[in-house]
Design an enzyme around this catalytic site. Sequence first.
Site, short mmCIF file in Angstrom:
data_model
loop_
_atom_site.label_atom_id
_atom_site.label_comp_id
_atom_site.label_asym_id
_atom_site.label_seq_id
_atom_site.Cartn_x
_atom_site.Cartn_y
_atom_site.Cartn_z
N ARG A 165 -6.58 3.19 -15.80
CA ARG A 165 -6.73 3.80 -14.48
C ARG A 165 -7.39 5.18 -14.50
NH1 ARG A 165 -3.15 4.93 -11.41
NH2 ARG A 165 -3.98 4.25 -9.41
N GLY A 223 0.76 -1.25 0.00
CA GLY A 223 0.00 0.00 0.00
C GLY A 223 0.79 1.29 0.00
N CYS A 274 -13.71 3.26 -28.78
CA CYS A 274 -14.98 3.89 -29.13
C CYS A 274 -15.77 4.19 -27.87
CB CYS A 274 -15.76 2.99 -30.06
SG CYS A 274 -14.93 2.85 -31.63
N TYR A 295 -10.50 5.30 -12.17
CA TYR A 295 -10.34 6.07 -10.91
C TYR A 295 -10.06 7.55 -11.13
CZ TYR A 295 -8.60 1.26 -9.84
OH TYR A 295 -8.41 -0.09 -9.75
N GLU A 301 4.00 -6.57 1.75
CA GLU A 301 3.66 -6.93 0.36
C GLU A 301 3.57 -5.72 -0.55
OE1 GLU A 301 0.73 -10.71 1.25
OE2 GLU A 301 -0.11 -8.70 1.03
N PRO A 302 4.65 -5.03 -0.76
CA PRO A 302 4.57 -3.88 -1.67
C PRO A 302 4.44 -4.32 -3.13
CG PRO A 302 6.82 -4.20 -0.90
CD PRO A 302 5.99 -5.25 -0.22
N ARG A 338 2.78 -1.74 -5.90
CA ARG A 338 2.91 -0.48 -6.62
C ARG A 338 4.26 0.20 -6.37
NH1 ARG A 338 -1.71 2.70 -7.80
NH2 ARG A 338 -2.79 1.60 -6.12
N1 LLP Z 1 -1.47 -7.18 -0.60
C1 LLP Z 1 -2.78 -7.29 -0.79
C2 LLP Z 1 -3.55 -8.28 -0.05
C3 LLP Z 1 -3.43 -6.43 -1.70
O1 LLP Z 1 -4.75 -6.53 -1.87
C4 LLP Z 1 -2.67 -5.50 -2.42
C5 LLP Z 1 -3.31 -4.62 -3.41
C6 LLP Z 1 -1.28 -5.44 -2.20
C7 LLP Z 1 -0.72 -6.29 -1.27
C8 LLP Z 1 -0.38 -4.49 -2.94
O2 LLP Z 1 -0.71 -3.17 -2.70
P1 LLP Z 1 0.21 -2.00 -3.32
O3 LLP Z 1 1.53 -2.02 -2.61
O4 LLP Z 1 0.34 -2.28 -4.77
O5 LLP Z 1 -0.55 -0.76 -3.07
N2 LLP Z 1 -5.96 -1.51 -9.16
C9 LLP Z 1 -5.73 -0.50 -8.15
C10 LLP Z 1 -4.92 -1.06 -7.01
C11 LLP Z 1 -5.57 -2.21 -6.31
C12 LLP Z 1 -4.73 -2.75 -5.18
C13 LLP Z 1 -5.30 -4.02 -4.69
N3 LLP Z 1 -4.55 -4.67 -3.67
C14 LLP Z 1 -5.02 0.67 -8.80
O6 LLP Z 1 -4.76 0.64 -10.00
O7 LLP Z 1 -4.74 1.67 -8.14
#
Ligand code: LLP
Length: 442
Positions: free
Chosen positions: A334, A249, A365, A338, A294-295, A297
Amino acid sequence: MNERATLRVNEKGHLEIGGADCVELANRFSTPLYVYDEAHIRNMMRVFKNTIKEEYNGNGQVLYASKAFSCEAVYAIARSEKIGVDVVSGGELYTALKAGFPAEEIYFHGNNKLERELEFALDGKVGTIVVDSYREADILNEMCLTRGIKQNVLVRINPGVEAHTHAYVQTARTDSKFGFSVADGAAKNVCEYVLAKSNLCLKGYHCHIGSQIFEKQSFVIAAEKVLDFSSTIKKELGFEASIINLGGGFGVWYADDDPKLKLNDYNDYLKAVISAVKRKVKENNLKEPYLLIEPGRSIIAEAGITLYTVGAIKNIPGIKKYVAIDGGMFESPRYALYQSKYTVLLANRANEPCTEKVSIAGKCCESGDLIAVDVPLPEAKSGDILAVLTTGAYHYSMASNYNRNFIPAAILVNEGKADYILKPQTYEDLVRNDLIPERLTK
Ligand code: LLP
């Protein structure tokens, strides 16, 4: 422009990434094209890994959340950096295993894992499964019983932390399809249930409070709540978690509104989380758990850019100027989903001052098929190469063949070398699974 990736403007005034000239990349590989900077991916994996090593005696692991970008090459990079991965579907799991990723370092998530996915995970000897429903606990236990094995599991809990981010990407409020709420006792009940399962071995808890979060405090509070929960369960059920997974996150820079974090800032986030864990361990007289993060992004987003060729330009005086590109919501969804903001520039005239505000339109389209709205740019001409920055996460992984457009190829660049990591699609790929029932051919 992002200071951490190997992005720069070269002597020709062209955008360069990973030592490769983006105009040359566009000519050689064609557009649209996803481009990934290998050095950046590795740097980010190392920052998190080193922080755990230095601040927590290496008693933990970084899991790359591969939903952000899943393909064989990225699992190979994660492997070579000696980190683990999380997967959320049979498809991601298959890709990781095919890339030779060690099964014991794979964590399998999902709020509604299918039976066939669970079977596949057990066949593949996946290290840990994160249980997210009673149904899953029942099915998984039955499967393990039949196979005569005991499976390591975590339980996904919801600590009820409000993270300040886009509502669609919050996942740990009480009203969430993910996890068991700590506040209403559901988390404790499911732990009791899983502990009673003969063939499941509960190791601890998982939580994930949301995505694109910049407030350090949200992560700290979540860590505290999970450790407090662990203490409660120890007191009430006599079970002490040996693993705590605090999810991903961490936010990244997309556009001017976002903070530009440096490697050190990510280090600081994790340090703050680790010190909260240590503080709570002491306060509650717990053993230091093995710590997982769990990074997704933050590892991959800024490593990626997408290159396009400018096509039609439509000026509606006094209203908007649309600059259309050869991509769109099928490969960059995206904005449509969003209203996410992006930074765009002309890769072939990267030094030229911005003289107007334009909207970047895709070729689908659909009026909502936009990539960026009212963004500054020099006067674009047809044939210019447009670069959109920070497209490494949740772009390819969320792409589709909408309008039967091709999902673009992806290349990995490093010190000027560029290789395909995803081949370009062909028309044949698009019709590969099409069938015409015989009665329609008469
Ligand atoms: N762990 C779990 C259980 C998750 O659900 C997620 C993301 C992550 C780790 C990784 O999170 P990050 O570090 O990437 O923020 N499609 C959306 C993002 C959805 C994220 C879902 N879960 C977007 O394009 O912003």
